[in-house]
Design an enzyme around this catalytic site. Structure first.
Site, short mmCIF file in Angstrom:
data_model
loop_
_atom_site.label_atom_id
_atom_site.label_comp_id
_atom_site.label_asym_id
_atom_site.label_seq_id
_atom_site.Cartn_x
_atom_site.Cartn_y
_atom_site.Cartn_z
N LYS A 232 107.21 44.64 48.57
CA LYS A 232 107.93 44.50 47.30
C LYS A 232 106.95 44.49 46.14
O LYS A 232 105.80 44.08 46.29
CB LYS A 232 108.78 43.23 47.29
N HIS B 177 95.41 41.39 57.11
CA HIS B 177 94.73 42.64 56.73
C HIS B 177 93.22 42.45 56.88
O HIS B 177 92.52 43.25 57.48
CB HIS B 177 95.04 43.01 55.28
#
Lengths: 183, 286
Positions: free
Chosen positions: A103, A37
């Site tokens: 998650k 990222h």
């Protein structure tokens, strides 16, 4: 509701998805953890060697094996999404992401970005690495493997009926995680 | 003594831990499947399917194959004690290639990946000495997601046992879906800061469903299981009845001014495997 989506999908499809829906996706997905990222946000968009807007973003650091025919996925469940919270709103905006798979859920910044840019966050069962690997048909590419190492590199997976994914944060402000926190 | 053969045994131990869950954990997950419904049942169903698939295909059940962690009980009459550490370290390198394991050890500052799951202080080995000439090695691969939810509370002794329980319940509610529930929570109470955390982690070696021998502590374990499950966090934090499969508590005497509480969290993939090495070099993975 249960949905079977062929990626990429448009905003009209994303808007239909509501918290609690079950989704299976087929098509291309790419993995990105914290370092990927960070790195992708630092780069110029034209220096990204693939089109993230055509794929789902998967929070995953897979276990891969190199064979004579290329890379094979051994185990590839989701990683904890909250680590990416500090990057995700900018990432969604910059790269036109509209499906995130992870998650554990994400925070307020992401929640706002999901509504603003019409995107959903879906949860895949944490630790279900062998099951996830079984749904990957091909690994067409890997980027920044030398710089980032196996778990942090960006892997492109071609998947078939990848799921069950639970829509846990939708584009209408719904969030299973926020509701549970409130009790 | 065939050290290469023993090394093969340790690789087999690691492979077993990474690809097969102990029966007590599977049984507990199957019970969870029975009581859950909706999204929670879907999660447990995926977990159980994943466990079967990993065992059948001999692949690690989770891509996070963990930091390689071992608890070793060394029989004082074992003739090659000095070889054991190198054997375990070499076996970890070999297992990284053969199982395979994800390369999970990085430099704390540069993030450079060591690529063979070894590095400073890693694999993490705890040594204990026991009578006899056998060596028992327990492998407990520890994933990052659950380890990140570890907590240390240096509580004020005045808060008493109720304060300890509230601390644990609050922390597990805060952890929510992050440690991949349903989890096994290991709690160390007493000692100092390091010992409390160590006892918490060591308590994870106890099988799921086995209570502490002390009745008062056993009752506290049961109360905590109920309170954490009543939170409704559920499998993967998506809501449900099963947030923990078990809570294990171990205690140590403490300084009068300190009440340390160490929490070690293990994800549903409560991976454990054990082997014995005999003094003649023969071994069995149990």
């Amino acid at each position: 509701m249960e949905y079977h989506l062929d990626l990429p999908v448009g905003s009209d499809v994303i808007k239909k998805l509501r918290v609690g829906d079950i989704v299976y996706v087929s098509g291309m997905i790419f993995t990105a953890r914290d370092e990927a990222h960070h790195m992708m946000l630092e780069k110029d968009k034209e220096d990204i060697p693939f089109d993230p807007s055509e794929m789902a973003l998967y929070h995953c650091g897979p276990l891969m094996k190199e064979t004579k025919d290329g890379w094979e996925v051994v185990s590839a469940g989701p990683t904890t999404s909250s680590r990416m919270e500090i990057f995700e709103d900018k990432f969604i905006e910059r790269f036109g992401i509209n499906i995130i798979i992870g998650k554990g859920g994400m925070g307020e910044r992401t929640e706002k970005a999901l509504q603003k840019y019409i995107c959903v966050y879906t949860s895949y069962t944490g630790g279900a690495g062998a099951l996830a690997a079984d749904k990957v048909e091909d690994v067409p590419a890997v980027y920044w493997l030398d710089e980032l190492g196996m778990p942090e590199a960006v892997w492109i997976f071609k998947v078939k009926k990848f799921g069950p994914l639970v829509v846990s944060m939708d584009s209408h402000g719904g969030s299973i995680y926020r509701d549970l926190k409130k009790g | 003594m065939d050290f290469e053969d023993i090394k093969k045994g340790v690789v087999q131990l690691i492979k077993k831990a990474e690809t097969e869950l102990p029966d007590d954990v599977i049984k507990s997950l199957k019970n969870a499947y029975k009581v859950e419904d909706g999204v929670a049942k879907i999660q447990i169903d995926a977990i159980l399917k994943n466990i079967d698939l990993a065992k059948e295909s001999g692949r690690p059940m989770c891509q996070d194959t963990g930091i390689q962690t071992f608890f070793v009980e060394v029989g004082v009459d074992f003739p090659h004690i000095s070889k054991l550490k190198d054997l375990i370290v070499d076996a970890v390198k070999k297992a990284t290639m053969e199982v395979p394991l994800r390369p999970n050890t990085v430099d704390p500052f540069t993030c450079e990946n060591h690529k063979d799951n070894t590095g400073e202080h890693i694999p993490y080995i705890t040594w204990d000495f026991v009578d006899g000439s056998d060596v028992f090695i327990t492998s407990l691969p520890k994933g990052g997601g659950s380890e990140n939810m570890s907590k240390l509370g240096m509580l004020k002794p005045g808060v008493g046992i109720e304060g300890v329980k509230d601390f644990v319940v609050d922390e597990m509610i805060k952890a929510a879906g992050n440690p991949c529930p349903p989890t096994v929570v290991g709690i160390g109470i007493g000692g100092g800061a390091d010992l409390a955390l160590k006892l918490g982690k060591r308590s994870l070696l106890r099988p799921v469903g086995v209570r502490n021998k002390d009745k008062t502590i056993a009752a506290m374990e049961e109360e905590l299981i109920k309170r954490i499950n009543d939170s409704g966090i559920g499998p993967m934090g998506l809501g449900g009845k099963t947030t923990v499969l078990d809570v294990h508590i171990e205690v140590a005497h403490r300084h009068p001014a300190s009440l340390p509480v160490g929490i070690a969290v293990q994800c549903w993939a409560d991976r454990r495997a054990r082997m014995v090495i005999h003094s003649d070099g023969s071994w069995e993975v149990e």
